[in-house]
Design an enzyme around this catalytic site. Structure first.
Site, PDB file in Angstrom:
ATOM      1  N   GLU A  70      -4.672  48.937  31.034  1.00 43.39           N
ATOM      2  CA  GLU A  70      -3.426  48.214  31.291  1.00 43.39           C
ATOM      3  C   GLU A  70      -3.566  47.201  32.424  1.00 43.39           C
ATOM      4  OE1 GLU A  70       0.042  50.592  32.347  1.00 43.39           O
ATOM      5  OE2 GLU A  70       1.305  48.804  32.226  1.00 43.39           O
ATOM      6  N   ASP A  90      -4.063  53.939  30.104  1.00 41.11           N
ATOM      7  CA  ASP A  90      -2.907  53.632  30.949  1.00 41.11           C
ATOM      8  C   ASP A  90      -3.045  54.503  32.199  1.00 41.11           C
ATOM      9  OD1 ASP A  90      -0.539  53.160  32.207  1.00 41.11           O
ATOM     10  OD2 ASP A  90       0.655  53.162  30.368  1.00 41.11           O
ATOM     11  N   ILE A  92      -1.234  54.854  34.916  1.00 35.25           N
ATOM     12  CA  ILE A  92       0.012  55.599  35.158  1.00 35.25           C
ATOM     13  C   ILE A  92       1.012  55.141  34.105  1.00 35.25           C
ATOM     14  CG2 ILE A  92       1.870  56.212  36.735  1.00 35.25           C
ATOM     15  CD1 ILE A  92       0.133  55.603  39.087  1.00 35.25           C
ATOM     16  N   ASP A  93       1.263  55.978  33.124  1.00 35.51           N
ATOM     17  CA  ASP A  93       2.316  55.669  32.163  1.00 35.51           C
ATOM     18  C   ASP A  93       3.584  56.311  32.718  1.00 35.51           C
ATOM     19  OD1 ASP A  93       3.316  54.544  29.778  1.00 35.51           O
ATOM     20  OD2 ASP A  93       3.485  56.569  28.972  1.00 35.51           O
ATOM     21  N   THR A  95       5.226  54.179  35.286  1.00 38.23           N
ATOM     22  CA  THR A  95       5.099  53.634  36.650  1.00 38.23           C
ATOM     23  C   THR A  95       6.461  53.572  37.342  1.00 38.23           C
ATOM     24  OG1 THR A  95       3.139  52.379  36.045  1.00 38.23           O
ATOM     25  CG2 THR A  95       4.304  51.623  37.985  1.00 38.23           C
ATOM     26  N   ASP A 219      -0.233  52.567  26.029  1.00 45.16           N
ATOM     27  CA  ASP A 219       0.858  53.552  26.102  1.00 45.16           C
ATOM     28  C   ASP A 219       0.744  54.588  24.982  1.00 45.16           C
ATOM     29  OD1 ASP A 219       2.352  52.182  28.193  1.00 45.16           O
ATOM     30  OD2 ASP A 219       2.921  50.712  26.679  1.00 45.16           O
TER      31      ASP A 219
END
Ligand code: IPD
Length: 273
Positions: A70, A90, A92-93, A95, A219
């Site tokens: 990402e 990702d 941190i999915d 955020t 994601d």
């Protein structure tokens, strides 16, 4: 092939677990952030550090593997899927949740080979939820096998839903019409603020479907493997096979519920990455 997938998976899992410590150092929220594509599409230093840790560690072990990450793509990197083993990451999915201290954020790592998802890891280190799957071997939450629900009609379905990270007016229109549809016809709506965790709720059987227009490959790549391995379906919201780069996804416990949704959803086609 499956021996090498086990090796790839084990290496990724160990990196994901240690990168989780970067997230748990900030469980009360991380107030320093920057804007990306809109004022609700955010990034923190921790997103970048987690992505660097994962890509650095995996490329050292597997120098010929490719990456779709990402933050690398946001910084101008390529979003290209070839037949080569490709890690779709990702860091941190969720955020927005991470910034606010809402404890539903995860690291999402999917592995695709020949453009097919073969492994997925979704790890929420704050709540200690580790969802994993390898193609053909089932899906697991903290090592316990999980399965989708048996709910096959919208009128009995609990649906996970997101408002997304862009303020595009046409996307808002479709999103709100779809929200109205599921609120008025289904059992209820839940929103975790993370596409990957919403998908894992479908895999767990806690929710029955999830769809979104505007998500990205990072994601959903891991979640798609986990949902399928839990017995569910993961397709394009218009009923076609899933294209992870299309920025559209629908997953459901079974084909009947997926079809009812494809027939009723207002469609939206975002610009590709
Ligand atoms: C976002 C989250 C959110 C979804 C967005 C995603 P991020 O990912 O998954 O729930 O609605 O479409 O972009 O920005 O937190 O990695």
């Amino acid at each position: 092939m499956s021996d090498s997938i086990d090796e790839y998976f084990d290496a990724a899992l160990s990196l994901v677990k240690s990168a989780g410590n970067l997230i748990t150092e900030h469980t009360a929220g991380c107030k320093l952030f920057e804007l990306k594509s809109s004022d609700i599409d955010l990034v923190t230093e921790i997103d970048k550090k987690v992505e660097e840790t994962l890509i650095g560690g995996l490329s050292e072990k597997f120098p010929d593997h490719k990456f779709i990450g990402e933050e690398t793509v946001s910084d101008g990197g390529k979003c290209e899927l070839t037949d080569a083993p490709t890690w779709v990451i990702d860091p941190i999915d969720g955020t927005m949740n991470f910034i606010h201290g809402f404890p539903h954020s995860c690291i999402s790592v999917g592995l695709m080979i020949n453009k097919v998802g073969v492994a997925g890891i979704v790890y929420n280190p704050i709540l200690q939820q580790l969802f994993t799957a390898k193609k053909g071997q089932g899906a697991f939450l903290n090592d316990k096998q999980i399965h989708v629900s048996q709910v096959n009609e919208l009128k009995k379905a609990l649906i996970t839903f997101e408002t997304g990270t862009s303020r595009d007016v046409e996307r808002y229109k479709a999103m709100l019409q779809n929200f109205q549809l599921i609120v008025s016809k289904g059992h209820g709506v839940r929103s975790l603020g993370s596409a990957a965790l919403n998908m894992c709720m479908v895999a767990l059987g806690g929710a029955d479907a999830y769809f979104e227009f505007g998500i990205h490959a990072w994601d959903i790549a891991a979640g798609a493997v986990i949902v399928r391995e839990a017995g569910g379906v993961c397709i394009d919201p218009a009923g076609e096979p899933l294209d992870v780069l299309s920025r559209r996804v629908l997953c459901a416990s079974n084909v009947e519920l997926a079809q009812e949704l494809t027939q009723n959803l207002v469609q939206f086609y975002p610009e590709r990455d």
